[in-house]
Design a protein around this motif. Structure first.
Motif, PDB file in Angstrom:
ATOM      1  N   PRO A  26      25.814  28.396 -80.311  1.00 34.94           N
ATOM      2  CA  PRO A  26      26.196  28.232 -81.494  1.00 34.94           C
ATOM      3  C   PRO A  26      27.528  27.205 -81.130  1.00 34.94           C
ATOM      4  CG  PRO A  26      27.065  30.200 -80.526  1.00 34.94           C
ATOM      5  CD  PRO A  26      25.854  29.678 -79.717  1.00 34.94           C
ATOM      6  N   SER A  27      28.420  26.199 -82.394  1.00 36.18           N
ATOM      7  CA  SER A  27      28.590  25.860 -81.740  1.00 36.18           C
ATOM      8  C   SER A  27      30.325  26.179 -81.258  1.00 36.18           C
ATOM      9  CB  SER A  27      29.251  24.603 -83.214  1.00 36.18           C
ATOM     10  OG  SER A  27      29.733  25.948 -84.266  1.00 36.18           O
TER      11      SER A  27
ATOM     12  N   ALA B 133      28.889  23.582 -76.551  1.00 35.62           N
ATOM     13  CA  ALA B 133      29.820  24.832 -76.826  1.00 35.62           C
ATOM     14  C   ALA B 133      30.635  24.829 -76.956  1.00 35.62           C
ATOM     15  CB  ALA B 133      29.510  26.472 -77.630  1.00 35.62           C
TER      16      ALA B 133
ATOM     17  N   SER C  28      19.963  30.369 -79.558  1.00 32.60           N
ATOM     18  CA  SER C  28      20.521  29.110 -79.801  1.00 32.60           C
ATOM     19  C   SER C  28      21.949  29.456 -79.583  1.00 32.60           C
ATOM     20  CB  SER C  28      19.968  29.172 -81.466  1.00 32.60           C
ATOM     21  OG  SER C  28      20.963  29.977 -82.033  1.00 32.60           O
TER      22      SER C  28
END
Length: 190
Positions: A4-5, A87, A2
Motif C-alpha cells: 500500500p502507499s 510506502a 502488493s
C-alpha cells in the motif's frame, strides 16, 4: 502481496522484518532516534541513491519515513516518478514513538541532535526576538518579526517550510559523503 502507499504504525511494526526502511530526515534528526534497522538517506540525496533504492525495492518492500510523514510522502512521490514503489509511515517517527515503539539511537559522544522542528522553532523565535529588540532602536526592524510571522502562517497553510529547507543545508544537518556511501553499502548488503 502488493505494497500500500501508506502503513500505520502497527502495520509497519508487523511487516518490519520484511521491509527496507529508509529515513529521509537529516543526519542530525536521524541520530535523535529512528526506526530499528532504518538507513539514513536524506531527502535531497535520493537522486544519488536511486539505483540502490530500486534494487532494495525489488528485493523487499520499501518503507520511507520522516518525522511526521510530509517529507516521506515527497520522497515516495520522487521514487514513484522513477518507477520505484514505496510506502510511507503514517505520522512518521513521531507516531511510531507515540504508539510505544522503540526508536534506536546511535551510541555517540556529545549532545543529542535537535529535530528539524525544534531547530525551526528556535530559529524563528530568535529572529522574532531580535527583530523586536532591534525595533526598540529602529521601528523598521519590527518588520523582521512580521516577516517571520507571515512565513510561519504560509508554512502552516502550504505544509511546506522554507526555513527548514535552509536549516537542512547547515553542516550539522548535512550527511558526510562517507555517511551516504555507508548507507548505500548497507542497502546493497540487505
Amino acid at each position: 502481496m502488493s505494497m500500500p502507499s501508506a502503513l500505520d504504525t502497527e502495520q509497519a511494526r508487523t511487516r518490519l522484518p520484511d521491509l527496507t526502511v529508509i529515513d529521509v530526515r537529516t543526519p542530525g534528526e536521524y541520530a535523535s532516534g529512528h526506526l530499528p534497522g532504518a538507513v539514513n538517506i536524506p531527502l535531497d540525496q535520493l537522486p544519488r541513491a536511486l539505483p540502490a533504492l530500486r534494487e532494495a525495492a525489488d528485493r523487499s518492500g520499501l518503507l520511507v519515513v520522516c518525522a511526521s510523514g510530509a517529507r516521506s510522502e515527497d520522497a515516495r512521490g520522487t521514487l514513484a516518478a522513477h518507477g520505484v514503489t514505496a510506502a510511507t509511515l503514517t505520522g512518521g517517527t513521531s507516531a511510531w514513538a507515540d504508539a510505544g515503539h522503540d526508536l534506536h539511537r546511535p551510541a555517540t559522544a556529545g549532545r543529542a541532535a535537535w529535530s528539524m522542528e525544534r531547530q525551526v522553532r528556535f530559529t524563528a523565535g530568535a529572529v522574532v526576538l531580535a527583530g523586536l529588540g532591534l525595533g526598540l532602536c529602529r521601528p523598521a526592524w519590527r518588520l523582521l518579526s512580521a516577516g517571520i510571522g507571515a512565513g510561519l502562517v504560509y508554512s502552516a497553510v502550504s505544509d511546506t517550510c522554507g526555513m527548514a529547507a535552509v536549516l537542512a543545508r547547515l553542516p550539522h544537518n548535512r550527511p558526510r559523503a562517507a555517511d551516504l556511501d555507508a548507507a548505500l553499502a548497507a542497502l546493497a548488503r540487505r
